[in-house]
Design a protein around this motif. Structure first.
Motif: not given
Lengths: 796, 288
Positions: B186-190, B192, B259-262, B264-265, B269
């Protein structure tokens, strides 16, 4: 819990009385600014700069003025010569104050800066009209980073601020060079204290109505500091203060952001008179992200001089604070006085050499946000203590215990400062209790066992202290503060014996309606139902400074306590006259005055109150009435402190951090209402965990705000927070008769360092000693990835 | 957060809704739960002339669990899917996915049909539908269509749906030996999915005979990791086979970057979610 409200009144202080405000708030009967109904109300909207830095060449409002429903549009041209600049009221040392007009005057300096102000019949029409205002901008280069802003060649923001340097503030004591020379180790850390967006559930809002017949303005504003807000409005508009009534209705959280002085309240007030219509404005959440003051935003470079045995001999700081594009109210005081003063934390460190450079940048102004400098201080010293423990391979708890200021050293003068004085402390009590409660030794054993199962558990334990309820007025003046340090309480006993407390403090969800009534009921030994608390109306409350700096209880609560005592003393004199007894013989208990030797000779408190007004049997020379006003001027601030401990687990494949346990042991002096105190800790800790793990306002290098909404800016939600185990140690302060300190900010002072400490402890085996906040999953995962790569590089 | 002016109609039946769609043409916009559309309107990224609210239409609601298939009405809420007892027995992957969508408030309003029509690249249902080989049934003035899910998602917020077409429901075949799992980060804010993986493994006795792997949040639209799927036969849950599957699942698709995930990250995930979903589904298989 409700039963407690029925307990006998004396002894109410210290009881977990349930909040009297809850029934109305929980059943939707709260009345917030945006709920205030005013006939003929119009709606305002603001055109905001989309550019971080630009010259405003022209603004054409003609198309907007022709839009349906539009009543008028204001630009700076309409204000020039009529409305003053927004001025900060804490200016430290020789800080330079750049001009800050309420609407942009030829230049915009951050994304979200107000450029034009539309008033229309409906919200929709007001927002529609924004799209019809034509602004010709000439975009200028921008700078967002506080260190970059101070380098040669950086874009310059203000003509009167050379090099973007607002000021340099130094604080300290002792000889750091000598301490460093004696030290066995010099331990250096560099920390970014992340910029935060305060996010009260109720955004900012204003409504104003001007009555032309008596030239009076009534303004509704969710202000933490109603009398101060009125003063600033009067000063800025050039209107007399006695013709402005400011009402702060129910407030849905402030956290500092609702104490500052913003363009919108000036513009709404001005427009209400200018257009002769009642005007309202309610902030959208996206506006709140760019136009309400931010918090924190420091870079800290710390060096500790340390002896072989772990004793810290001195701290040196060379730090930078980002104040944003203009100086908000307290902007220069927060990173300086409120940070450097506490840079040695709870430790007996004799030497501090602190320096803070204040930079202006093309970002939203930064100001006090819950904690306001104290979280930055606790974070820098606690991260430094962890770095020292790592360097010396010492247990971090033992290192802290070795360096603590001991109970017998209070009152304590930090770094031999001639004026600073920490009133009371029992730091070892809190630390020991937190270590015990979290089960430190047990977790250390389990940590090793779980590591062999591939699980990464970390344990953090920290100490913090903070000064709250700062005063006196003289002391505040010496650091450049343009407000007094006192608080007022007016206690009016009505002719039936019922009581209204008019208090200059300002609740924003704190439960003052309950806790202040407890204080009064405790002194007067009357039922709480007989006592109403009124705050937030400048026509009803005589004077006040409001609520910030965790000051309500220590200063405002003390004022209420003293006023109650004065009322009781006068009532006792009236009772003496009524009973025709010797003053020394008249006793009081639970609403009844009686002759001690003949208890049947008695008058009730309400009979005394009635006599105060019918007044035919008063002691000779006594004025009628039963009402007392106290302006309590504290002699100094009081220091709250505590220790927090946390256990976290890091998922090393995703970087996700889960808080498994959280213990807070806090000492805020005497507790008035323990339930409200637990609530304050839970809320503060949630915000502190927010800073540590989730929140961070980001700009790209051109100055665009990347965290423009709550879809990007992660406020912690219930599922993202642990169960918090809060508890209290009570060390009463001698600084006030209640023995109280302050609690409102403590949670978010303690939480960030303990969470970061625990996460870094979990990742110790990777060689990770620090990760900058917020410890988001990608950031933690990259730290692990980089550390693994470095290890593999070193050991091929 | 003030939308542009718009009109609102609430047709009483599906046929009335189709008439409104025909009448309004491009000006009309269907709304079910409104939990994606209304936020877009409030920030004026979407400004439809008229909302056609089909959220209350009973004929589009409901869950039917039969012997060999499940039918879900388009305006069935996430919460209804989360808490349906028959569904929990017949197709537990559905409640498992529903439970991971946003928060309870959103789940009470948002609908499965709305989520599929919106085709948010990070939504949860698309992955589950791809893994379960669903068919999306629609109606329009031109008649009914049954769109296989593999042909439904076309791109970023883009589907096979025509502008005058309404999703009626989703039909999912029930096949023996199915063991499903869904893992999302989960995105910590949204809230999603930064990466979400749904797997449907089929077991014949104790061994895996094949299955489907679907990924959301990873690229412009959800997709099936077909190369990895092809290697699922005889998958035993062992680490070597698992890593081989992971290597085959993602290589040629360019990941979303934000911004949250490039890249590679996000890849890290997605691999981790796939590994965990495979583990969940394998542990769930008979004999374990």
């Amino acid at each position: 819990m409700n039963k407690l409200n029925d307990i006998r009144p004396a002894g109410l202080v210290g009881q977990a009385v349930s909040r009297r405000e809850d029934p109305k708030l929980l059943t939707g009967r709260g009345r917030f600014t945006d709920d205030i109904a005013i006939p003929g109300l119009t709606y305002a909207s603001l055109l905001r700069s989309p550019f971080p830095h630009a010259t405003v060449k022209s603004i054409d409002t003609s198309r907007a003025l022709a839009m349906p429903g539009v009543i008028g549009v204001l630009t700076y041209a309409d204000l020039r010569g009529k409305v003053g600049d927004i001025k900060p009221n804490w200016v430290v040392g020789k800080s330079i104050v750049p001009p800050h007009p309420p609407l942009a005057d030829e230049r915009v300096r951050y994304v979200g800066e107000a450029v034009a102000f539309v008033v229309a019949r409906t919200r929709q029409e007001a927002v529609d009209a924004l799209e019809a205002i034509d602004v010709d901008y000439d975009v200028l280069p921008a700078v967002v980073d506080e260190e970059a802003a101070l380098r040669d060649g950086a874009p310059q923001l203000h003509g009167n601020v050379p090099g973007n340097l607002i000021g340099v503030f130094k604080l300290g004591g002792g000889d750091y060079a000598a301490a460093a020379a004696r030290a066995d180790h010099l331990v250096q850390v560099r920390l970014v204290n992340n910029r935060l967006i305060p996010s009260p559930i109720e955004p900012r809002a204003v409504r104003a109505i001007h009555d032309a017949s008596d030239d009076r303005l009534t303004i509704y504003l969710p202000s933490q500091v109603p009398h101060m807000s009125r003063r600033w409005l009067a000063e800025t508009l050039g209107w007399p203060e006695h013709r402005i009534r400011l009402v702060a209705p129910d407030i849905g959280g402030g956290f500092g952001a609702k104490m500052h002085f913003y363009p919108e309240e000036i513009l709404v007030a001005f427009a209400a008179k200018h257009f002769q219509v009642p005007v309202s404005w309610t902030e959208t959440r996206s506006e709140a992200h760019m136009a309400t003051s931010h918090g924190r935003a420091h870079i800290e470079n710390v060096e500790a001089a340390v002896a072989r045995d772990g004793k810290v001999l001195g701290i040196k700081m060379r730090s930078f604070a980002n104040l944003g594009a203009y100086l908000s109210n307290m902007a220069t005081g927060i990173p300086t006085v409120n940070t450097l003063s506490f840079a040695c934390g709870n430790y007996d460190i004799p030497v501090l050499d602190g320096e803070m450079r204040l930079a202006t940048t093309n970002t939203t102004p930064v100001d006090a946000y819950r904690g306001a400098g104290r979280p930055e201080a606790a974070y820098l010293i606690e991260r430094t203590m962890d770095a020292i423990a790592a360097k010396l391979d010492m247990d971090p708890v033992e290192l802290r215990q070795l360096n603590l200021v001991r109970k017998h050293q209070f009152p304590y003068r930090p770094f031999s400062h001639p004026h600073f004085r920490w009133d009371t402390g029992n730091y070892e009590g809190c630390l020991d209790a937190a270590v015990e409660s979290i089960g430190y030794r047990g977790w250390r054993d389990r940590q090793a066992a779980l590591r062999s199962e591939g699980r990464y558990i970390g344990i953090g334990v920290i100490c913090y202290m903070e000064m709250v309820g700062m005063g006196s007025s003289v002391g505040l003046r010496t650091v450049g503060f343009d407000r007094g340090g006192w608080e007022s309480a007016q206690l009016r006993v009505h002719s039936d014996g019922k009581i209204t407390l008019f208090s200059g403090s300002m609740t924003q969800g704190h439960g003052h309606g309950t806790s202040f009534a407890q204080i009064v009921a405790d002194v007067l030994q009357l039922p709480m139902d007989d006592i109403d608390v009124v705050q937030g109306d400048t026509d009803r409350v005589p004077a006040g400074h409001g609520t910030f700096n965790s000051r309500s209880m220590a200063v405002g609560g003390t004022a209420a306590h003293l006023a109650s005592k004065q009322v009781l003393a006068k009532a006792q004199l009236i009772a003496t006259a009524m009973l025709e007894a010797d003053a020394a013989e008249v006793a009081y208990a639970h609403g009844r005055f009686f002759v001690a030797s003949q208890p049947e000779r008695a008058v009730s408190f309400s009979e005394v109150a009635r006599m105060a007004y019918v007044s035919y049997k008063l002691p000779p020379g006594m004025q009628p009435g039963l009402e007392e006003t106290v302006f309590h001027q504290p002699a100094g601030g009081v220091t709250s402190f505590g220790s927090h401990a946390a256990v976290v687990e890091v998922d090393i494949e995703t970087g996700h951090v889960k808080v498994l346990d959280y213990v807070a042991v806090d000492d805020v002096g005497k507790l008035i209402n323990p339930m409200l105190c637990h609530g304050q800790m839970h809320g503060g800790i949630a915000q502190g965990i927010g800073q540590a793990l989730y929140e961070g306002a980001d700009y790209d290098e051109t100055g665009q705000l990347l965290t423009g909404s709550l879809l990007d800016y992660a406020l912690p939600k219930a599922e993202q927070l642990p169960t918090i185990r809060s508890s209290f140690q009570e060390t009463p302060t001698p600084m006030n008769p209640l023995g109280v300190k302050g609690i409102g900010e403590a949670g978010c002072v303690g939480a960030p360092p303990v969470i970061v400490s625990a996460v870094c402890d979990a990742l110790k085996s990777f060689g990770i000693t620090h990760i900058d906040m917020p410890l988001t999953p990608p950031r933690v995962w990259r730290a692990i990835r980089d550390a693994r790569a470095a290890t593999q590089g070193a050991q091929p | 957060m003030i939308p542009s002016a718009f009109d609102y109609v609430k047709p009483a039946s599906l046929s009335a809704a189709l008439q409104e769609i025909a009448r309004l043409g491009e000006e009309g916009r269907l709304m079910a739960g409104g939990h994606s559309l209304l936020p877009m309107m409030k920030v004026r990224l979407s400004s439809p002339g008229t909302l056609i609210d089909i959220g209350g239409l009973e004929e589009l609601k409901g869950i039917q669990v039969k012997e060999d298939e499940v039918f879900i009405g388009a305006t069935t809420t996430h919460a209804a899917l989360e808490h349906h007892a028959d569904l929990a027995r017949a197709l537990p992957l559905i409640p498992m996915v529903a439970h991971q969508i946003a928060d309870p408030t959103v789940r009470n309003r948002g609908t499965i049909g709305g989520a599929l029509a919106n085709a948010d690249p990070s939504a949860d249902w698309p992955a589950a539908m791809l893994a379960l080989d669903a068919t999306i049934e629609t109606i329009s003035a031109q008649g009914k269509r049954a769109i296989p899910v593999d042909a439904f998602f076309k791109g970023l917020f883009e589907t096979e749906l025509r502008s005058n077409e309404v999703i009626v429901g989703i039909r999912i075949p029930l096949k023996p030996g199915l063991h499903g799992a869904y893992r999302k980060f989960r995105h910590p804010a949204s809230g999603y999915a930064v990466a979400g993986v749904a797997v449907a493994l089929f077991f014949e006795g104790k061994h895996c005979s094949g299955g489907r792997i679907a990924v959301t949040g990873f690229s412009s639209h959800p997709f099936r990791a077909k190369r990895a799927e092809a290697a699922l036969a005889w998958y035993d849950g062992g680490p070597q086979q698992t890593e081989r599957l992971l290597d085959m699942a993602f290589p040629e698709i360019p990941p979303l970057e934000d911004r949250f995930a490039d890249a590679e990250y996000r890849t890290q995930l997605a691999r981790t979610m796939l590994r965990r979903a495979l583990s969940d589904a394998t542990l769930d298989r008979p004999g374990t």
